[in-house]
Design a protein around this motif. Structure first.
Motif, short mmCIF file in Angstrom:
data_model
loop_
_atom_site.label_atom_id
_atom_site.label_comp_id
_atom_site.label_asym_id
_atom_site.label_seq_id
_atom_site.Cartn_x
_atom_site.Cartn_y
_atom_site.Cartn_z
N ASN A 128 -5.34 -2.67 -7.11
CA ASN A 128 -4.43 -1.58 -7.44
C ASN A 128 -3.95 -1.70 -8.87
O ASN A 128 -4.03 -2.77 -9.48
CB ASN A 128 -3.24 -1.54 -6.46
CG ASN A 128 -2.49 -2.86 -6.45
OD1 ASN A 128 -2.02 -3.32 -7.48
ND2 ASN A 128 -2.40 -3.50 -5.29
N LYS A 178 -9.57 0.14 -1.81
CA LYS A 178 -9.83 -0.90 -0.83
C LYS A 178 -11.32 -0.93 -0.52
O LYS A 178 -11.95 0.10 -0.33
CB LYS A 178 -9.03 -0.61 0.44
CG LYS A 178 -9.15 -1.69 1.52
CD LYS A 178 -8.36 -1.30 2.77
CE LYS A 178 -6.86 -1.22 2.47
NZ LYS A 178 -6.09 -1.00 3.72
N VAL A 205 -4.39 2.64 -5.38
CA VAL A 205 -5.00 1.57 -4.60
C VAL A 205 -6.43 1.94 -4.25
O VAL A 205 -6.73 3.07 -3.90
CB VAL A 205 -4.20 1.30 -3.29
CG1 VAL A 205 -4.85 0.19 -2.48
CG2 VAL A 205 -2.76 0.95 -3.63
N ASN A 258 -10.59 -7.10 3.82
CA ASN A 258 -10.64 -6.10 2.76
C ASN A 258 -10.22 -6.73 1.44
O ASN A 258 -9.29 -7.56 1.40
CB ASN A 258 -9.70 -4.93 3.06
CG ASN A 258 -10.15 -4.13 4.26
OD1 ASN A 258 -11.30 -3.75 4.36
ND2 ASN A 258 -9.23 -3.89 5.19
N GLU A 317 0.81 -1.21 0.00
CA GLU A 317 0.00 0.00 0.00
C GLU A 317 0.85 1.27 0.00
O GLU A 317 0.40 2.32 -0.44
CB GLU A 317 -0.93 0.00 1.22
CG GLU A 317 -1.95 -1.13 1.19
CD GLU A 317 -2.80 -1.17 2.44
OE1 GLU A 317 -2.57 -0.30 3.30
OE2 GLU A 317 -3.67 -2.05 2.56
N VAL A 329 -8.55 -5.62 -1.96
CA VAL A 329 -7.74 -4.47 -2.39
C VAL A 329 -7.39 -4.65 -3.86
O VAL A 329 -6.89 -5.69 -4.27
CB VAL A 329 -6.46 -4.35 -1.54
CG1 VAL A 329 -5.69 -3.09 -1.93
CG2 VAL A 329 -6.80 -4.34 -0.05
#
Length: 606
Positions: free
Chosen positions: A261, A248, A246, A257, A239, A259
């Motif tokens: 990206n 989330k 990113v 979570n 992160e 995530v």
């Protein structure tokens, strides 16, 4: 001669400097602001895409994890009811649920230590290499001190654990634990394991151009990741990367979570490509401007003199004049082309009239062929099934133009099941006719004896929605009639309700099911309904070209006029009935049809 060179060179130089330098400055400012704006838009689009993507897959994962939680809650109820009194039933429940639920890698019921002896018993059923095994976890280790056992017991709530390596199964798991109480006394823990490798394989299927998706726990531990080596490591390093954008999204059922990206470099690839293209265009345009300025002083008066002489010849009626050698690339060139065009237009006018007449005849011929082809696609021999005395079937279609968007069809699935179809494609003319042909062919492809009318609608709708760039759609009514029983099951994709006429002349409209036309909503699930046609009853299918026909005063023909006319002709042959309706509609519209007229008559005789 020397003096002329001294004069021309400074003038050309001044022209170049006074135009190119300000132009370069303007281009530079434009490129800078264009790049910054495109970069901002690219980042906004990328983040919006990541947010929508994670929201979508969080919903899917939530649904899957909710299934795991529901199975665990059911296991808690089984353990509370049967407990140690019937361990065979408990084990069978564990085995059946692991087998039936691919999301669950293992299920267990960990009983509380026996009050007297402190003995432990935890039947555990798990899946490895496609096979299911059962063992007592108590034989492998003392589970009563494990966090997945103690924390839900002490907090008296169901919890998801941090990922860990299961000693019994040897699989990297995350556990959902539900505490079980019996008569207000702690009785045990119902446990469900999900396999992180299985979850990782699902995550690996989620592709992002220039990025990736992973899942982290409440403590920022990576649970699932395309790179297996990063599982169980902390996600903070990923992160904190400056090169990644990113997004989330929380998974509410677990507190984990999802995530997503994407690298800044990948997201800005198109922006940089556009910037390079703009630079190339800048260089090309500057080169062209320099060339244009260099040639400004040459040959201006010569083409003007030629145009003056040409204008005099045109005024005398001489039209075979050529100005093709005038190529100044400015207003003089436009003037020369207009002179040339004026002379050619006068000469070509008679040829154009002749050509248009031939073209019109060709188009009319092609439309005639198209109409013949379309008519050949529809059943046109009546009675269509002369050997079947159980019913009467007749249909007709009158196109508003040379070709139509309406169509009807009927055919037997087997000796007792007759399919009846009527449809109306949006629009008119050639596009509607082509879409009609596609829809009719598609229905012939997807319908069979195993598909209900609603299933046929669902399959056809999904295919018609694909690559439907022109937003064409079809209202369609399909019915399957059982010749033996008189039962008729149907589905309706936004079409007008057919009219069922009783033997006493009264009528009912088949209920509308509230479904949209085909080709509009890709994932819509169509409904179906059934009715029964008694002996002597008739059903009339029709398109909106009947009820929405409009006269010169703007009045609509309407369904009531249509029903009343049918009621007066119920005792006449089907062909005569439809001929009467056709003549009345044509007269009502003063022989100027605004839409295709299609009617299908079906009556049960025995």
């Amino acid at each position: 001669m020397t003096f002329e060179k001294k004069i021309r060179r400074p003038l050309l130089y001044k022209l170049l400097v006074s135009i190119i330098i300000p132009l370069c400055f303007v281009y530079a400012i434009t490129l800078y602001f264009s790049y910054m704006n495109n970069r901002k838009q690219a980042e906004y689009q990328a983040r919006r895409y990541l947010k929508e993507l994670t929201s979508h897959y969080v919903g899917i994962i939530n649904a899957e994890l909710n299934t795991v939680m529901q199975n665990t809650d059911a296991l808690a109820d089984i353990g509370r009811i049967y407990g140690l009194a019937d361990t065979l039933k408990l084990k069978q429940f564990l085995h059946d649920n692991v087998m039936q639920n691919k999301a669950i890698s293992g299920l267990a019921f960990a009983f509380a230590p026996a009050p007297a002896s402190g003995g432990l018993y935890c039947p555990y059923c798990y899946r490895t290499d496609g096979r299911i095994y059962t063992q007592d976890v108590a034989n492998a280790y003392d589970y009563s001190t494990k966090e997945w056992f103690t924390e839900p017991r002490d907090r008296r709530i169901a919890l998801w654990s941090e990922p860990y390596l299961g000693k019994a199964s040897g699989i990297l798991n995350a556990t959902y634990s539900v505490p079980v109480f019996r008569d207000a006394r702690f009785y045990g823990i119902a446990v469900a394991d999900i396999s992180l490798p299985d979850l990782t394989r699902q995550i690996q299927t989620l592709k992002i151009h220039g990025g990736f998706i992973y899942m982290e726990s409440k403590l920022n531990t990576i649970i699932a990741h395309p790179d297996q080596s990063l599982i169980l490591s902390k996600s903070t390093k990923l992160e904190n990367s400056e090169d990644l954008w990113v997004e989330k999204q929380a998974i509410e059922s677990t507190g984990w979570n999802l995530v997503a990206n994407v690298s800044e470099k990948a997201a800005l690839r198109d922006v940089l490509k556009q910037l390079r293209l703009q630079l190339y265009l800048l260089i090309g345009s500057l080169a062209s401007i320099i060339a244009l300025i260099t040639g400004v002083g040459f040959g201006i008066t010569k083409p003007l003199r030629k145009l003056t002489k040409g204008a005099k010849r045109i005024s005398k009626g001489e039209f075979d004049i050529q100005f093709s050698d005038i190529n100044t690339r400015d207003e003089i060139k436009d003037l020369a082309e207009n002179f040339q065009l004026m002379a050619e237009n006068i000469k070509a006018k008679m040829k154009e009239i002749s050509f248009l007449a031939e073209a019109k005849a060709k188009v009319e011929h092609e439309l005639t062929i198209a109409r013949q082809i379309q008519e050949s696609l529809l059943p046109h021999v009546f009675p269509p099934f002369p050997h079947r005395a159980e019913f009467t079937l007749f249909a007709q279609m009158i196109p508003a133009r040379d070709v139509a968007g309406d169509f009807y069809d009927f055919f037997f699935l087997d000796k007792n099941k007759l399919v009846l179809i009527i449809a109306d494609v949006s629009g008119k003319g050639i596009p509607a006719a082509l879409f009609m042909a596609v829809t009719r062919t598609l229905l012939k492809t997807v319908i069979d004896n195993d598909n209900s009318p609603s299933e046929v609608m669902n399959k056809a709708n999904k295919i018609l929605c694909v690559d439907n760039d022109n937003c064409m759609f079809t209202t369609l009514f399909i019915a399957v009639y059982d010749v033996d029983t008189g039962d008729i099951c149907y589905a309706n994709a936004g079409h007008l309700a057919p009219i069922l006429f009783k033997t006493d002349g009264s009528y009912v409209l088949l209920p509308l099911l509230g479904d949209p036309a085909l080709g509009v909503v890709p994932e819509h699930q169509y409904r179906q309904s059934c009715a029964r046609l008694e002996i002597g009853e008739k059903i009339i299918f029709y398109t909106d070209g009947v009820t929405e026909a409009m006269n010169q005063e703007g009045q609509m023909y309407g369904i009531q006029s249509f029903i009343e006319l049918i009621q007066t002709t119920l005792d006449t042959p089907a062909s005569q009935m439809l001929k009467t309706v056709q003549d009345d509609l044509i007269l009502f519209q003063n022989n100027d049809l605004a839409d295709d007229i299609t009617i299908l008559y079906f009556g049960r005789k025995q």
